[in-house]
Design an enzyme around this catalytic site. Structure first.
Site, PDB file in Angstrom:
ATOM      1  N   SER A  78      14.030  11.322 -15.916  1.00 40.30           N
ATOM      2  CA  SER A  78      15.167  10.630 -15.298  1.00 40.30           C
ATOM      3  C   SER A  78      15.781  11.614 -14.243  1.00 40.30           C
ATOM      4  O   SER A  78      16.062  12.853 -14.320  1.00 40.30           O
ATOM      5  CB  SER A  78      16.428  10.447 -16.384  1.00 40.30           C
ATOM      6  OG  SER A  78      17.541   9.759 -15.892  1.00 40.30           O
ATOM      7  N   CYS A  80      17.994  13.681 -11.912  1.00 43.29           N
ATOM      8  CA  CYS A  80      19.551  14.289 -12.025  1.00 43.29           C
ATOM      9  C   CYS A  80      20.435  13.913 -10.829  1.00 43.29           C
ATOM     10  O   CYS A  80      20.113  12.842 -10.063  1.00 43.29           O
ATOM     11  CB  CYS A  80      19.185  15.961 -11.741  1.00 43.29           C
ATOM     12  SG  CYS A  80      18.918  16.474 -10.059  1.00 43.29           S
ATOM     13  N   CYS A  83      19.049  14.453  -7.529  1.00 41.11           N
ATOM     14  CA  CYS A  83      18.000  13.642  -6.861  1.00 41.11           C
ATOM     15  C   CYS A  83      18.305  12.140  -6.818  1.00 41.11           C
ATOM     16  O   CYS A  83      17.784  11.297  -6.068  1.00 41.11           O
ATOM     17  CB  CYS A  83      16.786  13.777  -7.865  1.00 41.11           C
ATOM     18  SG  CYS A  83      16.179  15.526  -7.709  1.00 41.11           S
ATOM     19  N   ASP A 143      17.450  24.792 -14.744  1.00 39.28           N
ATOM     20  CA  ASP A 143      16.903  23.828 -13.934  1.00 39.28           C
ATOM     21  C   ASP A 143      18.034  22.586 -14.014  1.00 39.28           C
ATOM     22  O   ASP A 143      17.988  21.842 -12.959  1.00 39.28           O
ATOM     23  CB  ASP A 143      15.641  23.200 -14.354  1.00 39.28           C
ATOM     24  CG  ASP A 143      14.843  22.342 -13.333  1.00 39.28           C
ATOM     25  OD1 ASP A 143      14.644  22.970 -12.354  1.00 39.28           O
ATOM     26  OD2 ASP A 143      14.648  21.130 -13.724  1.00 39.28           O
TER      27      ASP A 143
END
Length: 146
Positions: A78, A80, A83, A143
């Protein structure tokens, strides 16, 4: 939706893992053709922004607005906020998500902005991320901004 395109994203995720990075991959598809491939390269490039989706957009090069508006983004995880923002900026109408159990980005917001989401719940995508998060929790947390 083609399983071959999701498999191409999975192949990108595996490439990222083999390079010592985070196993997330993405491909940008226009007219049933992959125009951009990418994988998370934050570790490999010392980058703050090279998530898989951003890498795929970058590797697609400069496209016309009408091209993005015919595109589908296939991603193993999925997307973030960052993005998702790029997806909204370029008005990509469809995103196919391999899995959203290990991370669920702003899917409701994407839908509210008219993006069609397909959640596949692919077991290989889930396995890659679950194993990585267990083996490297600090890197995974970095991340996703935790």
């Amino acid at each position: 939706m083609s399983p071959d395109f999701l498999q191409a994203a999975i192949d990108e995720a595996k490439l990222g893992l083999a390079e010592g990075g985070i196993p997330i991959g993405a491909v940008l598809v226009i007219d049933d053709r992959i125009v951009g491939r990418g994988h998370n390269r934050r570790v490999q490039r010392g980058s703050v922004i090279l998530h898989a989706e951003m890498d795929a957009y970058e590797n697609a090069g400069r496209l016309k607005a009408a091209d993005y508006q015919r595109a589908t983004l296939y991603t193993t995880l999925s997307p973030c906020d960052m993005c998702s923002g790029a997806t909204l900026l370029y008005k990509v109408p469809r995103v196919v998500i391999g899995e959203n159990k290990t991370l669920q980005g702003p899917e409701g917001y994407l839908r509210s902005r008219g993006v069609e989401l397909s959640i596949v719940d692919d077991p290989e995508c889930l396995r890659l991320m679950t194993e990585f998060a267990a083996a490297q929790p600090e890197l995974w947390g970095e991340d996703i901004g935790e």
